[in-house]
Write a protein that holds these residues in place. Structure first.
Motif, PDB file in Angstrom:
ATOM      1  N   HIS A   1       1.195  -5.066  -0.853  1.00  0.00           N
ATOM      2  CA  HIS A   1       0.941  -3.464  -0.934  1.00  0.00           C
ATOM      3  C   HIS A   1       0.517  -2.854   0.142  1.00  0.00           C
ATOM      4  CE1 HIS A   1       1.288  -3.718  -5.326  1.00  0.00           C
ATOM      5  NE2 HIS A   1       1.011  -2.278  -5.396  1.00  0.00           N
ATOM      6  N   ASN A   2      -0.423  -3.483   0.939  1.00  0.00           N
ATOM      7  CA  ASN A   2      -0.823  -2.832   2.219  1.00  0.00           C
ATOM      8  C   ASN A   2      -0.007  -2.948   3.465  1.00  0.00           C
ATOM      9  OD1 ASN A   2      -3.744  -1.685   1.944  1.00  0.00           O
ATOM     10  ND2 ASN A   2      -4.040  -3.686   0.787  1.00  0.00           N
ATOM     11  N   LEU A   3       1.040  -3.849   3.442  1.00  0.00           N
ATOM     12  CA  LEU A   3       1.886  -4.152   4.370  1.00  0.00           C
ATOM     13  C   LEU A   3       3.015  -2.687   4.503  1.00  0.00           C
ATOM     14  CD1 LEU A   3       3.161  -7.678   4.294  1.00  0.00           C
ATOM     15  CD2 LEU A   3       1.766  -6.462   6.203  1.00  0.00           C
ATOM     16  N   GLN A   4       3.006  -2.151   3.418  1.00  0.00           N
ATOM     17  CA  GLN A   4       3.692  -0.776   3.366  1.00  0.00           C
ATOM     18  C   GLN A   4       3.279   0.375   4.374  1.00  0.00           C
ATOM     19  OE1 GLN A   4       5.420   0.123  -0.836  1.00  0.00           O
ATOM     20  NE2 GLN A   4       3.388  -1.185  -1.152  1.00  0.00           N
ATOM     21  N   LEU A   5       1.973   0.209   4.663  1.00  0.00           N
ATOM     22  CA  LEU A   5       1.389   0.980   5.653  1.00  0.00           C
ATOM     23  C   LEU A   5       2.059   0.896   6.854  1.00  0.00           C
ATOM     24  CD1 LEU A   5      -2.387   1.076   4.729  1.00  0.00           C
ATOM     25  CD2 LEU A   5      -0.627   3.052   4.392  1.00  0.00           C
ATOM     26  N   LEU A   6       2.791  -0.295   7.381  1.00  0.00           N
ATOM     27  CA  LEU A   6       3.305  -0.704   8.587  1.00  0.00           C
ATOM     28  C   LEU A   6       4.780  -0.379   8.426  1.00  0.00           C
ATOM     29  CD1 LEU A   6       1.669  -4.060   9.211  1.00  0.00           C
ATOM     30  CD2 LEU A   6       1.109  -1.817  10.219  1.00  0.00           C
ATOM     31  N   VAL A   7       5.311  -0.167   7.159  1.00  0.00           N
ATOM     32  CA  VAL A   7       6.826   0.013   7.090  1.00  0.00           C
ATOM     33  C   VAL A   7       7.096   1.596   7.044  1.00  0.00           C
ATOM     34  CG1 VAL A   7       8.719  -0.617   5.527  1.00  0.00           C
ATOM     35  CG2 VAL A   7       6.928  -2.534   6.481  1.00  0.00           C
ATOM     36  N   TYR A   8       6.548   2.144   5.843  1.00  0.00           N
ATOM     37  CA  TYR A   8       6.779   3.548   5.728  1.00  0.00           C
ATOM     38  C   TYR A   8       6.000   4.365   6.143  1.00  0.00           C
ATOM     39  CZ  TYR A   8       9.111   0.765   2.167  1.00  0.00           C
ATOM     40  OH  TYR A   8      10.078  -0.069   1.406  1.00  0.00           O
ATOM     41  N   ALA A   9       6.253   5.733   6.265  1.00  0.00           N
ATOM     42  CA  ALA A   9       5.349   6.826   6.663  1.00  0.00           C
ATOM     43  C   ALA A   9       4.126   6.999   5.725  1.00  0.00           C
ATOM     44  CB  ALA A   9       6.216   8.152   6.474  1.00  0.00           C
TER      45      ALA A   9
ATOM     46  N   PRO B   1      12.736   4.688  -3.593  1.00  0.00           N
ATOM     47  CA  PRO B   1      13.530   3.648  -3.796  1.00  0.00           C
ATOM     48  C   PRO B   1      13.121   2.467  -2.788  1.00  0.00           C
ATOM     49  CG  PRO B   1      15.004   5.398  -4.147  1.00  0.00           C
ATOM     50  CD  PRO B   1      13.929   6.061  -3.359  1.00  0.00           C
ATOM     51  N   ASN B   2      12.457   1.530  -3.150  1.00  0.00           N
ATOM     52  CA  ASN B   2      12.431   0.356  -2.250  1.00  0.00           C
ATOM     53  C   ASN B   2      11.905  -0.943  -2.679  1.00  0.00           C
ATOM     54  OD1 ASN B   2       9.119  -0.270  -2.420  1.00  0.00           O
ATOM     55  ND2 ASN B   2       9.319   1.828  -2.265  1.00  0.00           N
ATOM     56  N   GLY B   3      12.215  -1.930  -1.826  1.00  0.00           N
ATOM     57  CA  GLY B   3      12.011  -3.286  -2.534  1.00  0.00           C
ATOM     58  C   GLY B   3      10.658  -3.725  -2.612  1.00  0.00           C
ATOM     59  N   PHE B   4       9.731  -3.115  -2.119  1.00  0.00           N
ATOM     60  CA  PHE B   4       8.432  -3.517  -2.389  1.00  0.00           C
ATOM     61  C   PHE B   4       8.161  -3.186  -3.799  1.00  0.00           C
ATOM     62  CE2 PHE B   4       7.612  -2.831   2.104  1.00  0.00           C
ATOM     63  CZ  PHE B   4       6.692  -4.103   2.454  1.00  0.00           C
ATOM     64  N   SER B   5       8.606  -1.957  -4.406  1.00  0.00           N
ATOM     65  CA  SER B   5       8.420  -1.403  -5.734  1.00  0.00           C
ATOM     66  C   SER B   5       8.836  -2.635  -6.588  1.00  0.00           C
ATOM     67  CB  SER B   5       8.799   0.019  -6.131  1.00  0.00           C
ATOM     68  OG  SER B   5       8.215   0.938  -5.154  1.00  0.00           O
TER      69      SER B   5
ATOM     70  N   GLU C   1       2.767   8.605   3.556  1.00  0.00           N
ATOM     71  CA  GLU C   1       2.595   9.525   2.608  1.00  0.00           C
ATOM     72  C   GLU C   1       1.568   9.187   1.567  1.00  0.00           C
ATOM     73  OE1 GLU C   1       6.531  10.628   1.161  1.00  0.00           O
ATOM     74  OE2 GLU C   1       7.403  10.112   3.181  1.00  0.00           O
ATOM     75  N   GLY C   2       1.363  10.252   0.598  1.00  0.00           N
ATOM     76  CA  GLY C   2       0.293  10.116  -0.441  1.00  0.00           C
ATOM     77  C   GLY C   2       0.582   8.912  -1.384  1.00  0.00           C
ATOM     78  N   HIS C   3       1.805   8.597  -1.527  1.00  0.00           N
ATOM     79  CA  HIS C   3       2.203   7.630  -2.520  1.00  0.00           C
ATOM     80  C   HIS C   3       1.817   6.146  -1.831  1.00  0.00           C
ATOM     81  CE1 HIS C   3       6.236   6.957  -0.944  1.00  0.00           C
ATOM     82  NE2 HIS C   3       6.241   8.247  -0.698  1.00  0.00           N
ATOM     83  N   VAL C   4       2.026   6.304  -0.512  1.00  0.00           N
ATOM     84  CA  VAL C   4       1.978   4.985   0.293  1.00  0.00           C
ATOM     85  C   VAL C   4       0.523   4.559   0.217  1.00  0.00           C
ATOM     86  CG1 VAL C   4       2.293   3.723   2.280  1.00  0.00           C
ATOM     87  CG2 VAL C   4       4.215   5.270   1.623  1.00  0.00           C
ATOM     88  N   TRP C   5      -0.279   5.636   0.635  1.00  0.00           N
ATOM     89  CA  TRP C   5      -1.617   5.315   0.654  1.00  0.00           C
ATOM     90  C   TRP C   5      -2.391   4.970  -0.722  1.00  0.00           C
ATOM     91  CZ3 TRP C   5      -4.425   4.481   4.849  1.00  0.00           C
ATOM     92  CH2 TRP C   5      -4.006   4.723   5.749  1.00  0.00           C
ATOM     93  N   GLY C   6      -1.622   5.493  -1.845  1.00  0.00           N
ATOM     94  CA  GLY C   6      -2.119   5.253  -3.052  1.00  0.00           C
ATOM     95  C   GLY C   6      -1.501   3.701  -3.322  1.00  0.00           C
ATOM     96  N   ALA C   7      -0.531   3.287  -3.053  1.00  0.00           N
ATOM     97  CA  ALA C   7       0.011   1.926  -3.104  1.00  0.00           C
ATOM     98  C   ALA C   7      -1.011   0.928  -2.259  1.00  0.00           C
ATOM     99  CB  ALA C   7       1.408   1.704  -2.776  1.00  0.00           C
TER     100      ALA C   7
END
Length: 110
Positions: free
Chosen positions: A18-26, A79-83, A28-34
């Motif tokens: 979940h936290n690796l997403q901060l390195l992959v995606y911009a 849409p992304n593989g992490f989800s 945004e609010g939903h990334v911080w939420g994840a």
């Protein structure tokens, strides 16, 4: 109990990814939420490796909420593989925690 350890390890993996997403995606609010869910999942995972009823309750409730939000995110935000990966983990962990809670409650009432 082996399935409890499985649930704990899956939650720890989910917390990290979940936290690796901060390195992959911009960021945004939903990334911080994840990422926030990831911190909670990591802690729940550690708790599940110990024997705590609270861990089972949190392991049943938070991944249910996170799974619903993950499906929403996948279809309406990004849409992304992490989800997909995270929802798959939620679909394993939640039933395990509910099963162990029910088993524990059933054994306490006898």
């Amino acid at each position: 109990m082996r399935i409890r350890k499985l649930a704990g390890m899956l939650m720890i993996i989910s917390g990290v990814t979940h936290n690796l997403q901060l390195l992959v995606y911009a960021r945004e609010g939903h990334v911080w939420g994840a990422a926030a869910f990831g911190v909670a999942y990591f802690i729940i995972g550690l708790m599940l490796l110990r024997y705590s009823r609270l861990a089972l309750l949190l392991g049943a409730i938070l991944p249910t909420i996170g799974g619903v939000l993950g499906v929403y995110r996948f279809f309406f935000l990004q849409p992304n593989g992490f989800s997909i990966f995270h929802v798959a983990i939620d679909l394993i962990v939640v039933p395990i925690c509910i099963f162990l809670l029910r088993k524990k409650v059933g054994s306490e009432t006898r």
